[in-house]
Motif scaffolding. Structure first.
Motif, short mmCIF file in Angstrom:
data_model
loop_
_atom_site.label_atom_id
_atom_site.label_comp_id
_atom_site.label_asym_id
_atom_site.label_seq_id
_atom_site.Cartn_x
_atom_site.Cartn_y
_atom_site.Cartn_z
N THR A 2 0.85 -1.19 0.00
CA THR A 2 0.00 0.00 0.00
C THR A 2 0.88 1.23 0.00
O THR A 2 2.08 1.16 0.20
CB THR A 2 -0.92 0.01 1.23
N ALA A 3 0.26 2.37 -0.24
CA ALA A 3 1.01 3.63 -0.33
C ALA A 3 1.61 3.99 1.01
O ALA A 3 1.10 3.64 2.07
CB ALA A 3 0.10 4.74 -0.82
N ALA A 4 2.72 4.74 0.94
CA ALA A 4 3.36 5.24 2.16
C ALA A 4 2.37 6.11 2.91
O ALA A 4 1.57 6.82 2.30
CB ALA A 4 4.61 6.02 1.80
N PRO A 5 2.38 6.06 4.23
CA PRO A 5 1.45 6.87 5.02
C PRO A 5 1.57 8.36 4.68
O PRO A 5 2.66 8.87 4.43
CB PRO A 5 1.89 6.62 6.47
N ALA A 6 0.43 9.05 4.68
CA ALA A 6 0.39 10.46 4.32
C ALA A 6 1.20 11.32 5.30
O ALA A 6 1.71 12.37 4.91
CB ALA A 6 -1.05 10.94 4.26
N ASP A 7 1.31 10.89 6.55
CA ASP A 7 2.03 11.69 7.54
C ASP A 7 3.53 11.38 7.57
O ASP A 7 4.25 11.85 8.44
CB ASP A 7 1.42 11.52 8.93
N LEU A 8 4.00 10.61 6.60
CA LEU A 8 5.42 10.28 6.52
C LEU A 8 6.20 11.48 6.01
O LEU A 8 5.84 12.09 5.02
CB LEU A 8 5.62 9.11 5.57
N LEU A 9 7.27 11.82 6.70
CA LEU A 9 8.14 12.92 6.29
C LEU A 9 9.48 12.34 5.88
O LEU A 9 10.09 11.59 6.63
CB LEU A 9 8.33 13.92 7.44
N ILE A 10 9.95 12.69 4.69
CA ILE A 10 11.26 12.25 4.23
C ILE A 10 12.16 13.47 4.20
O ILE A 10 11.85 14.46 3.54
CB ILE A 10 11.18 11.58 2.85
N ASP A 11 13.26 13.40 4.96
CA ASP A 11 14.20 14.52 4.97
C ASP A 11 15.62 14.01 5.17
O ASP A 11 15.87 12.81 5.16
CB ASP A 11 13.81 15.58 6.00
N ARG A 12 16.54 14.94 5.37
CA ARG A 12 17.94 14.58 5.60
C ARG A 12 18.12 14.13 7.05
O ARG A 12 17.52 14.71 7.95
CB ARG A 12 18.84 15.78 5.34
N PRO A 13 18.96 13.14 7.27
CA PRO A 13 19.20 12.74 8.65
C PRO A 13 20.04 13.78 9.39
O PRO A 13 20.83 14.50 8.79
CB PRO A 13 19.97 11.42 8.51
N ALA A 14 19.85 13.85 10.69
CA ALA A 14 20.65 14.69 11.58
C ALA A 14 21.51 13.76 12.43
O ALA A 14 21.21 12.57 12.58
CB ALA A 14 19.74 15.53 12.47
N VAL A 15 22.57 14.31 13.01
CA VAL A 15 23.44 13.50 13.86
C VAL A 15 22.63 12.81 14.96
O VAL A 15 22.90 11.66 15.31
CB VAL A 15 24.57 14.37 14.46
N THR A 16 21.62 13.48 15.46
CA THR A 16 20.79 12.90 16.52
C THR A 16 20.00 11.68 16.04
O THR A 16 19.45 10.95 16.87
CB THR A 16 19.83 13.95 17.09
N ASP A 17 19.96 11.41 14.74
CA ASP A 17 19.29 10.23 14.20
C ASP A 17 20.23 9.02 14.13
O ASP A 17 19.77 7.90 13.88
CB ASP A 17 18.78 10.50 12.77
N GLY A 18 21.52 9.22 14.36
CA GLY A 18 22.49 8.14 14.20
C GLY A 18 22.16 6.89 14.99
O GLY A 18 22.25 5.77 14.47
N ALA A 19 21.76 7.05 16.24
CA ALA A 19 21.45 5.88 17.07
C ALA A 19 20.24 5.13 16.52
O ALA A 19 20.23 3.89 16.50
CB ALA A 19 21.19 6.31 18.52
N ALA A 20 19.23 5.86 16.06
CA ALA A 20 18.05 5.21 15.50
C ALA A 20 18.39 4.46 14.21
O ALA A 20 17.89 3.35 13.99
CB ALA A 20 16.95 6.24 15.25
N LEU A 21 19.24 5.03 13.38
CA LEU A 21 19.64 4.35 12.15
C LEU A 21 20.41 3.07 12.49
O LEU A 21 20.19 2.03 11.86
CB LEU A 21 20.48 5.26 11.27
#
Length: 172
Positions: A2-21
């Motif tokens: 199915t289609a990606a959720p409408a509330d999905l945001l695609i952007d550049r990662p930040a350093v604070t995202d490193g642990a989640a990645l």
């Protein structure tokens, strides 16, 4: 799918995202897991050539990491793609890949995409084959690194997928 959720945001990662990645890569059970430090560095040094998908709460639910090849400035090498188990089946990986390549085609004149996939990784094979088909681009495959080159024990060969050329009309 199915289609990606409408509330999905695609952007550049930040350093604070490193642990989640790092956690997403670890939980994928298919990716070669790099050190947590490398994901922090990636989010700092290669944020411009990577993308993160954020759920409604702003937390990463998927990512694609990549870099522009130094000897081929029109080629994006996709390093890793991962989507949280609970968010699979909604087209998030395809949306990430499409969004990143559209951005890089506009910003850096990217015309080709490369990635490596180990034989039997059907999810990645489908993702990149359908990407090539959606964008009307040629797809070629060849073994880049045979199994015997890996010094740290048994490793499947890495097959290079080359997709391109992308055109401005098909890069988004």
């Amino acid at each position: 799918m199915t289609a990606a959720p409408a509330d999905l945001l695609i952007d550049r990662p930040a350093v604070t995202d490193g642990a989640a990645l790092w956690r997403l890569a670890k939980d994928s059970k298919t990716l070669d897991l790099n050190s947590s430090y490398s994901y922090l560095l990636w989010c700092r040094d290669f944020a411009a050539t990577s993308a993160v998908a954020r759920g409604a709460d702003g937390e990463p639910v998927g990512f694609v990491t990549g870099y522009v090849r130094p000897d081929r400035p029109g080629t994006l090498l996709v390093w890793q793609v991962a989507v949280d188990t609970a968010h699979r089946g909604y087209g998030i990986a395809a949306a990430l890949l499409d969004g990143l390549t559209a951005r890089l085609a506009a910003e850096r004149a990217i015309t080709d995409v490369e990635t490596t996939i180990t034989p039997g990784n059907t999810a990645s094979e489908r993702l990149f084959s359908s990407f090539a088909e959606r964008h009307g681009a040629r797809l070629t495959r060849e073994v880049l690194f045979p199994a015997g080159l890996f010094p740290d024990g048994p490793h499947d060969p890495e097959v290079l997928y080359r997709i391109g050329p992308l055109t401005p009309a098909t890069a988004h």
